[in-house]
Each structure stands twice: as structure tokens, then as C-alpha cells.
Design an enzyme around this catalytic site. Structure first.
Site, short mmCIF file in Angstrom:
data_model
loop_
_atom_site.label_atom_id
_atom_site.label_comp_id
_atom_site.label_asym_id
_atom_site.label_seq_id
_atom_site.Cartn_x
_atom_site.Cartn_y
_atom_site.Cartn_z
N HIS A 355 0.85 -1.19 0.00
CA HIS A 355 0.00 0.00 0.00
C HIS A 355 0.88 1.24 0.00
O HIS A 355 1.94 1.23 0.62
CB HIS A 355 -0.92 0.02 1.23
CG HIS A 355 -2.12 0.87 1.04
ND1 HIS A 355 -2.11 2.22 1.25
CD2 HIS A 355 -3.37 0.55 0.60
CE1 HIS A 355 -3.28 2.71 0.97
NE2 HIS A 355 -4.08 1.72 0.57
N ASP A 411 -7.93 -5.57 0.01
CA ASP A 411 -8.38 -6.35 -1.13
C ASP A 411 -7.93 -7.80 -1.11
O ASP A 411 -8.40 -8.61 -1.91
CB ASP A 411 -7.92 -5.68 -2.43
CG ASP A 411 -8.72 -4.44 -2.69
OD1 ASP A 411 -9.92 -4.45 -2.39
OD2 ASP A 411 -8.15 -3.44 -3.17
N1 CMC Z 1 4.09 -7.40 -5.02
C1 CMC Z 1 5.43 -7.42 -5.17
N2 CMC Z 1 6.23 -6.34 -4.94
C2 CMC Z 1 5.63 -5.22 -4.56
C3 CMC Z 1 4.23 -5.12 -4.38
C4 CMC Z 1 3.46 -6.29 -4.62
N3 CMC Z 1 2.13 -6.27 -4.45
N4 CMC Z 1 3.91 -3.88 -3.99
C5 CMC Z 1 5.06 -3.20 -3.93
N5 CMC Z 1 6.11 -4.01 -4.26
C6 CMC Z 1 7.53 -3.68 -4.24
C7 CMC Z 1 7.91 -2.77 -5.40
O1 CMC Z 1 8.32 -3.52 -6.52
C8 CMC Z 1 9.03 -1.98 -4.78
O2 CMC Z 1 10.20 -2.79 -4.75
P1 CMC Z 1 11.65 -2.13 -5.04
O3 CMC Z 1 11.82 -1.04 -4.01
O4 CMC Z 1 12.62 -3.25 -4.91
O5 CMC Z 1 11.57 -1.58 -6.43
C9 CMC Z 1 8.61 -1.79 -3.33
O6 CMC Z 1 7.76 -2.91 -3.05
C10 CMC Z 1 7.89 -0.49 -3.07
O7 CMC Z 1 6.70 -0.48 -3.84
P2 CMC Z 1 6.16 0.76 -4.65
O8 CMC Z 1 5.78 0.30 -6.03
O9 CMC Z 1 7.09 1.91 -4.54
O10 CMC Z 1 4.84 1.10 -3.86
P3 CMC Z 1 3.73 2.12 -4.30
O11 CMC Z 1 3.38 2.87 -3.09
O12 CMC Z 1 4.12 2.94 -5.49
O13 CMC Z 1 2.52 1.18 -4.78
C11 CMC Z 1 0.68 -0.29 -4.65
C12 CMC Z 1 1.49 0.79 -3.93
C13 CMC Z 1 -0.60 -0.58 -3.85
C14 CMC Z 1 0.26 0.22 -6.05
C15 CMC Z 1 1.55 -1.56 -4.78
O14 CMC Z 1 1.91 -2.03 -3.50
C16 CMC Z 1 0.86 -2.67 -5.56
O15 CMC Z 1 0.94 -2.67 -6.79
N6 CMC Z 1 0.13 -3.60 -4.86
C17 CMC Z 1 -0.65 -4.63 -5.54
C18 CMC Z 1 -1.98 -4.04 -5.99
C19 CMC Z 1 -2.95 -3.88 -4.82
O16 CMC Z 1 -3.12 -4.77 -4.01
N7 CMC Z 1 -3.64 -2.72 -4.79
C20 CMC Z 1 -4.68 -2.44 -3.79
C21 CMC Z 1 -4.30 -1.39 -2.83
S1 CMC Z 1 -5.44 -1.31 -1.43
C22 CMC Z 1 -6.94 -0.81 -2.11
C23 CMC Z 1 -6.92 0.62 -2.46
O17 CMC Z 1 -6.87 1.44 -1.54
O18 CMC Z 1 -6.98 0.92 -3.66
#
Ligand code: CMC
Length: 494
Positions: A355, A411
Site C-alpha cells: 500500500h 483487497d
Molecule cells: N508485489 C510485489 N512487490 C511489490 C508489491 C506487490 N504487491 N507492492 C510493492 N512491491 C515492491 C515494489 O516492486 C518496490 O520494490 P523495489 O523497491 O525493490 O523496487 C517496493 O515494493 C515499493 O513499492 P512501490 O511500487 O514503490 O509502492 P507504491 O506505493 O508505489 O505502490 C501499490 C502501492 C498498492 C500500487 C503496490 O503495493 C501494488 O501494486 N500492490 C498490488 C496491488 C494492490 O493490491 N492494490 C490495492 C491497494 S489497497 C486498495 C486501495 O486502496 O486501492
């Protein structure tokens, strides 16, 4: 000793001192609510340096870059507070755990939109208005009938909100004058009444439109919203009601129907709590989209349609659907290690984990885990539950996810509940949109009521493209080729 007195606190100079090493000039930037105004940096100017391009516009002031809004506050809000480090979520100051246990969805909607818990009579009035406004014009049957049999429900729902706006000219600032909603900030009672009417309609019709999107694919007649039911019950009724004789009656003995349909109370309450959990989440992607769209002052139906489009993506409200597709593709607990290895190689995403704000735990995920057990006690457990548990436990023990502070979000479990309740997978994002409309209208209303007025949201960019160049005639051009650098050749179906 050691404690800061209120006087000393006032005497503190809350400012940030910045030295621009390009010019040697020093600036003092005010700090309010632990934030600095980005516009202040516009006044920090320097002559272009040897490495500056004209497009960097160094003489016109410093810009603040923040790709993906990682640390930019776009609005002052009194609605929802999240502490991502400590796993806290509060609506208007009330902890989500207390609201999920003691409140109802429409009471939370009142709280989020109007700012306080309602008195009994205020809540009755609000509930009555919302539920009364659930009825759709009969013409909507033709609108829904125009979609293909396999249309995604989110495509239908997104379009339906824009379509809904076409009914209400009185809610359209393009027709009525652009201060139609902003004059609410001055307490104009007529303007407030008009705004509230649109709010009742948006929340009331959300379940009707969602149910229509569900039933159209089954070729079933649409259902007129019932009376005497709660919001969640009315929704379940509109989804599942079977025949004209299957009518709801509060006292079944007085009913002419042989088997009046009433949603299962455990499932209705579970859905109501799920709606509470999804009602708002401060500046998430879709609420920001609603405000961004609303900032140019269209009608609120158009702004909500834009919110639907944003929410639908798999990184946001589409994640619940993505979780189930992921669990189906994993197949069984035995395949979890192979799947997690692929995630770590960045070939797959662990949907339902991670998240932007929560970095320890998502408080909603604990509440939802409990609801899952209550629902499974009625419906029977979901066959994917074992795989979900194995995945959950393995990820929480794996250093890759622990070191990145990736925990299950709301989710991860919601999709399993929706599946157990019999919802088709592509309907899951709809179940997120319906309650989130409340958050969207709360934020939209707050922006319209802002005493400073509404500023159009027009961010800046850092231009890194070519500087000015002259047009090159065909015969003198060298074609730029390669994947992504020219239009693809596509295969045409017959
Ligand atoms: N699976 C694998 N790796 C992940 C995931 C994941 N679900 N989420 C983040 N990471 C890794 C990402 O690759 C990064 O690694 P590194 O630093 O080595 O490059 C690190 O964790 C930090 O992640 P980020 O992409 O900078 O995080 P963000 O804040 O930009 O993205 C997110 C947040 C929710 C989009 C992401 O965690 C994600 O894609 N999660 C899966 C989709 C999901 O479950 N979404 C629902 C969110 S809750 C409902 C809502 O409020 O919408």
C-alpha cells in the site's frame, strides 16, 4: 522541565531556510501544518546555468517535482486521517474499528459528508432521502440494454454515471452558471439544497445502477428499489429478487407472496461493514481524480464517472478482482513457493499486498478477515481459502516482502468474501465503487464549500523533450524505427 510550554511553542520560528547555491541567496519558507507551500519555490529564481536547457526555465522560478504525488498535499481536508506507519484509519476522528462494529454504512456516509455523527432524526431523514432517490427513470432500461451481453460491469457503471448527469440540468454548472455549487460556501440555502439533492441521488442510485449492470448480463428484468430495507439489503434485493410475486414484506405473514425474498441478515450486515470499510480513504487515486475533474466545475455526475474510471485499475479498486485471478492461477497451496519466486523475479505481482500509505498493516484487513469467517459460516468456505492462507503466511515470513513493508491490504480478503457471496469476479470493483461514492462526494462537497473558492487543478511538468527544431520535408528525413518508436502493425480480424 523538558516540556515545551504553549508560549514557547508559539515563539518557535516554524520556517525552513533554503540557500540557493546557484545564486547564494537565502530564503525563509513558512511551515504550516508541517508543510511548505510549493508556490513559494516559484520565487526562487536563477540565471540559466551551463547545463540548463531553455525549457528548464530557471529564470522563471524553481519547480517542485513529485512523480506520482509521493509527498505532495493537494488539499486541506477534515474528513479522513490515515497513519500508515501505525495502521490507523479514522473517519472524522472516529476509529474505523469502532465504526465497523457499531455504526451502519449510511450513518458513516452522513458522518463523512456532513462532519458529525447524526442525531436519530437527522439519520432517518438522510436514510429516507437516499433510499427514496434509488429509483431510476424507466429510460435507463434502454441505456443498459444497449451494452453487449459480455460488457464489463465497470464499463457500464462508469458510463451510467455520466449518463445519469444528462437527466439533471439543474446540477450542471455549464447550464446554470459556474457558481452553482461554489456559492454553497457562502451558506446559500438553495444552493446547498440543490447540492444535497445530487448527493442523495448519487448515493441512492449507486446500488440501482450497480444492480442493473449485474442483471443486464443475465437477461433478467430490472428491479424497482424496495422500501423498508437498509441500503445493503436493498442492494442485495435488487440483485437477487427473482419474480414479481417475490416481493419484500416486513411482516411475512401479511405478505401476498408465498416466499418473500429477504437478504440473509448475516450477509447483509457483512456487506454493510464492507461498505463502511471502503467508504473513504483520503487522497487515494480515485478521490484525487474526482477532485481533479471537479476542479474544472463540471456536474458531479461527470466527476463521479471519472472516479469510476480511476478506481477500476488493478492497482486500485481492481485489485480485489486481480487477487482472485491470481489465486485461481496459483491453483493450490503447493504452488505458492513457485509463485512467490516469480514475484521476486518481478515476473508477477502479489495482488492484495502493499500500500502506498500503510507500511505496517492495513487496519481494514483485520476487520475484513473476521467478516470472512462470518460469511463462510453461512456460505461454506471458499475453495481458494487454503491457497490464500498459504500465500498470506509465506509472504509474511519472506524477507523480500517484510523488508519492503508489504502486508495484506483490504483487497486480499474482500474478493474471497464477494466470491463466497456469489458475485461474479468482474463485479468486485463495482462493490468498491458503490461505497466509495460516499468518499468522493464528501471530498467534492468539501472542495465546493472551501471558503477560498475552487482552484482548477493544473499541475506542472518537467519538459525533457526536444528543444525547438525545424520541420523536415519527407525527402530529407531519416525514419525513426523500432518497437515503441513507430505505430505497431496489428492483425485485423475478419
Ligand atoms: N508485489 C510485489 N512487490 C511489490 C508489491 C506487490 N504487491 N507492492 C510493492 N512491491 C515492491 C515494489 O516492486 C518496490 O520494490 P523495489 O523497491 O525493490 O523496487 C517496493 O515494493 C515499493 O513499492 P512501490 O511500487 O514503490 O509502492 P507504491 O506505493 O508505489 O505502490 C501499490 C502501492 C498498492 C500500487 C503496490 O503495493 C501494488 O501494486 N500492490 C498490488 C496491488 C494492490 O493490491 N492494490 C490495492 C491497494 S489497497 C486498495 C486501495 O486502496 O486501492
Amino acid at each position: 522541565m523538558g516540556q515545551e510550554t504553549p508560549k514557547a511553542k508559539h515563539a518557535r520560528n516554524d520556517s525552513l531556510v533554503v540557500i540557493d547555491n546557484r545564486t547564494g541567496k537565502q530564503y525563509s519558507v513558512p511551515i504550516t501544518h508541517n508543510s511548505v507551500p510549493a508556490t513559494f519555490f516559484k520565487f526562487i529564481r536563477a540565471p540559466a546555468g551551463p547545463d540548463d536547457r531553455p525549457e528548464d526555465e530557471a529564470e522563471r522560478g524553481l519547480r517542485v517535482a513529485d512523480r506520482g504525488f509521493l509527498n505532495t498535499a493537494v488539499i486541506e481536508s477534515a474528513i479522513t486521517y490515515i497513519d500508515g506507519e501505525r495502521g490507523i484509519l479514522r473517519y472524522r476522528g472516529y476509529p474505523i474499528e469502532q465504526l465497523a462494529e457499531k455504526s451502519t454504512f449510511l450513518e458513516c456516509a452522513y458522518l463523512l459528508i456532513y462532519g458529525a455523527l447524526p442525531a436519530r432524526s437527522q439519520l432517518s431523514h438522510f436514510e429516507r432521502e437516499v433510499l427514496l432517490h434509488g429509483i431510476m427513470h424507466a429510460d435507463a432500461t434502454k441505456f443498459f440494454g444497449s451494452f453487449r451481453y459480455d460488457a464489463h460491469p465497470m464499463a457500464m457503471l462508469t458510463s451510467a454515471f455520466a449518463y445519469l448527469g444528462s437527466y439533471y440540468g439543474e446540477a450542471n454548472p455549464s447550464l446554470q452558471g459556474q457558481t452553482l455549487f461554489t456559492k454553497c460556501a457562502k451558506g446559500d440555502p438553495e444552493a446547498l439544497q440543490n447540492m444535497d439533492k445530487q448527493i442523495y441521488r448519487l448515493i441512492g442510485k449507486a446500488i440501482t445502477l450497480a444492480a442493473m449492470a449485474y442483471r443486464v448480463r443475465q437477461g433478467r428484468e430490472f428491479v424497482v428499489p424496495p422500501t423498508g430495507m437498509s441500503y445493503a439489503e436493498s442492494f442485495l434485493y435488487q440483485l437477487d429478487h427473482l419474480s414479481p410475486t417475490d416481493s419484500f414484506s416486513a411482516s411475512s405473514s401479511a405478505s401476498p407472496s408465498p416466499s418473500p425474498y429477504k437478504p440473509h441478515p448475516v450477509l447483509a450486515r457483512a456487506l454493510d461493514i464492507l461498505f463502511i470499510l471502503h467508504a473513504d480513504h483520503e487522497m487515494n487515486a480515485s478521490s484525487t481524480t474526482v477532485l481533479q475533474t471537479g476542479s474544472s466545475l463540471p456536474d458531479p455526475y461527470s466527476a463521479v464517472a471519472a472516479g469510476c474510471a480511476s478506481l477500476y485499475g488493478p492497482l486500485h479498486g481492481g485489485a480485489n478482482e486481480a487477487v482472485i485471478r491470481m489465486l485461481v492461477s496459483i491453483g493450490s497451496p503447493n504452488n505458492v513457493p513457485t509463485f512467490l519466486a516469480a514475484v521476486k523475479r518481478r515476473e508477477k505481482v502479489l495482488s492484495g499486498f502493499g500500500h502506498r500509505v500503510y507500511k505496517t498493516s492495513d487496519p481494514r484487513s483485520f476487520i475484513i478477515r473476521k467478516i470472512a469467517d462470518e460469511v463462510f459460516a453461512v456460505t461454506g468456505p471458499d475453495p481458494l481459502l487454503d491457497t490464500a492462507m498459504a500465500l498470506h503466511d509465506a509472504a509474511l515470513k519472506d524477507d523480500y516482502f517484510v523488508s519492503r513493508k508489504l502486508a495484506p491490504n483490504v483487497d486480499f480478503w474482500s474478493g474471497l468474501i464477494y466470491r463466497a457471496m456469489g458475485f461474479p469476479m468482474d463485479f468486485f470493483p463495482v462493490l468498491f465503487v458503490v461505497p466509495r461514492i460516499v468518499g468522493w462526494v464528501a471530498h467534492w462537497r468539501q472542495m465546493m464549500l472551501s471558503p477560498e473558492g475552487v482552484k482548477i487543478w493544473r499541475p506542472r511538468q518537467i519538459y525533457v523533450g526536444p528543444s525547438e527544431r525545424s520541420y523536415v520535408p519527407f525527402d530529407e528525413r531519416e525514419a525513426v524505427q523500432g518497437p515503441g518508436k513507430e505505430p505497431s502493425i496489428v492483425i485485423h480480424s475478419g
